[in-house]
Motif scaffolding. Structure first.
Motif, PDB file in Angstrom:
ATOM      1  N   LEU A 189      18.112  12.368   1.626  1.00  0.00           N
ATOM      2  CA  LEU A 189      18.860  11.770   0.777  1.00  0.00           C
ATOM      3  C   LEU A 189      18.625  12.540  -0.657  1.00  0.00           C
ATOM      4  O   LEU A 189      19.589  12.306  -1.446  1.00  0.00           O
ATOM      5  N   VAL A 217      21.389  14.785  -2.027  1.00  0.00           N
ATOM      6  CA  VAL A 217      22.680  14.128  -2.070  1.00  0.00           C
ATOM      7  C   VAL A 217      23.268  14.034  -3.471  1.00  0.00           C
ATOM      8  O   VAL A 217      22.174  13.287  -4.303  1.00  0.00           O
ATOM      9  N   TRP A 218      24.221  14.550  -3.975  1.00  0.00           N
ATOM     10  CA  TRP A 218      24.766  14.044  -5.158  1.00  0.00           C
ATOM     11  C   TRP A 218      26.102  13.205  -4.854  1.00  0.00           C
ATOM     12  O   TRP A 218      26.921  13.478  -4.134  1.00  0.00           O
ATOM     13  N   MET A 219      26.247  12.118  -5.763  1.00  0.00           N
ATOM     14  CA  MET A 219      27.543  11.115  -5.745  1.00  0.00           C
ATOM     15  C   MET A 219      28.119  11.234  -7.317  1.00  0.00           C
ATOM     16  O   MET A 219      27.368  11.034  -8.144  1.00  0.00           O
ATOM     17  N   GLN A 256      22.545  12.456  -9.166  1.00  0.00           N
ATOM     18  CA  GLN A 256      21.677  12.259  -8.135  1.00  0.00           C
ATOM     19  C   GLN A 256      20.999  10.999  -8.433  1.00  0.00           C
ATOM     20  O   GLN A 256      20.783  10.739  -9.538  1.00  0.00           O
ATOM     21  N   HIS A 257      20.932   9.972  -7.269  1.00  0.00           N
ATOM     22  CA  HIS A 257      20.253   8.605  -7.443  1.00  0.00           C
ATOM     23  C   HIS A 257      19.065   8.668  -6.892  1.00  0.00           C
ATOM     24  O   HIS A 257      18.597   9.524  -6.019  1.00  0.00           O
ATOM     25  N   THR A 292      21.225   5.778  -3.063  1.00  0.00           N
ATOM     26  CA  THR A 292      21.942   6.910  -2.312  1.00  0.00           C
ATOM     27  C   THR A 292      22.153   6.356  -0.948  1.00  0.00           C
ATOM     28  O   THR A 292      23.401   6.435  -0.373  1.00  0.00           O
ATOM     29  N   LYS A 349      24.866   3.858  -1.114  1.00  0.00           N
ATOM     30  CA  LYS A 349      26.344   4.249  -1.207  1.00  0.00           C
ATOM     31  C   LYS A 349      26.842   5.329  -0.474  1.00  0.00           C
ATOM     32  O   LYS A 349      28.010   5.295  -0.175  1.00  0.00           O
ATOM     33  N   TRP A 381      27.418  16.569  -1.224  1.00  0.00           N
ATOM     34  CA  TRP A 381      28.141  15.722  -2.062  1.00  0.00           C
ATOM     35  C   TRP A 381      29.405  15.257  -1.478  1.00  0.00           C
ATOM     36  O   TRP A 381      29.697  15.469  -0.495  1.00  0.00           O
TER      37      TRP A 381
END
Length: 171
Positions: free
Chosen positions: A23, A26-28, A32-33, A38, A41, A76
């Protein structure tokens, strides 16, 4: 699909099969969160785009005959690659983090945390095929929860006979 609570997960790719990711990779949108946000979402089964690397070595012999592991170095959602991804994935600190994720996964694998699918017998219904040799079986457990299982056609038996004994393509 998430494989543990710390953030390791797998992508089922038509091109590469199972691809490890974390995680933290991962980019949303363009950001990045934290891992918890993450995970909330990014629901299991979400379509994602990713850059991957294939690592080869003796340390992966328990994972595949080819002694390789595929790892998504950046994941992403959406079509457009987020800004700054390429710069981040080439940093030495980030590469060390990716190596830690692979090592953790291999510890899980060698520690027999995962049940080998070859040892499991279930009655299910074929819900589709990923390619000519891989498919997905839908299985309902005793609580009527649907579970998708990836299988290789060489491992399929119909009425106690191997599928190739029928002389037709399984698909």
């Amino acid at each position: 699909e998430y494989i543990e609570s710390e953030g390791l997960a797998m992508i089922l790719s038509k091109d590469y099969g199972l691809v490890l990711f974390h995680l933290a990779s991962v980019w949303m949108g363009n950001a990045q969160h934290d891992l918890q946000t993450t995970r909330k979402k990014l629901q299991a089964g979400t379509e994602v785009t990713f850059y991957d690397r294939t690592f080869k070595g003796e340390e992966y012999k328990d994972l595949s005959e080819d002694k390789v592991i595929h790892q998504a170095v950046a994941v992403w959602t959406g079509e457009a690659r987020p800004d700054g991804v390429l710069k981040k994935i080439h940093s030495e600190e980030y590469k060390k983090l990716l190596e830690e994720h692979r090592s953790t996964f291999m510890l899980y694998l060698r520690g027999e945390v995962f049940l080998r699918a070859a040892l499991v017998r279930v009655k299910g219904e074929v819900s589709g095929y990923l390619n000519d040799h891989m498919g997905i079986i839908e299985y309902k457990d005793d609580k009527d929860k649907k579970i998708n299982i990836v299988f290789h056609t060489d491992d399929v038996r119909v009425f106690k006979k191997e599928i190739r004994e029928y002389g037709k393509a399984p698909k």
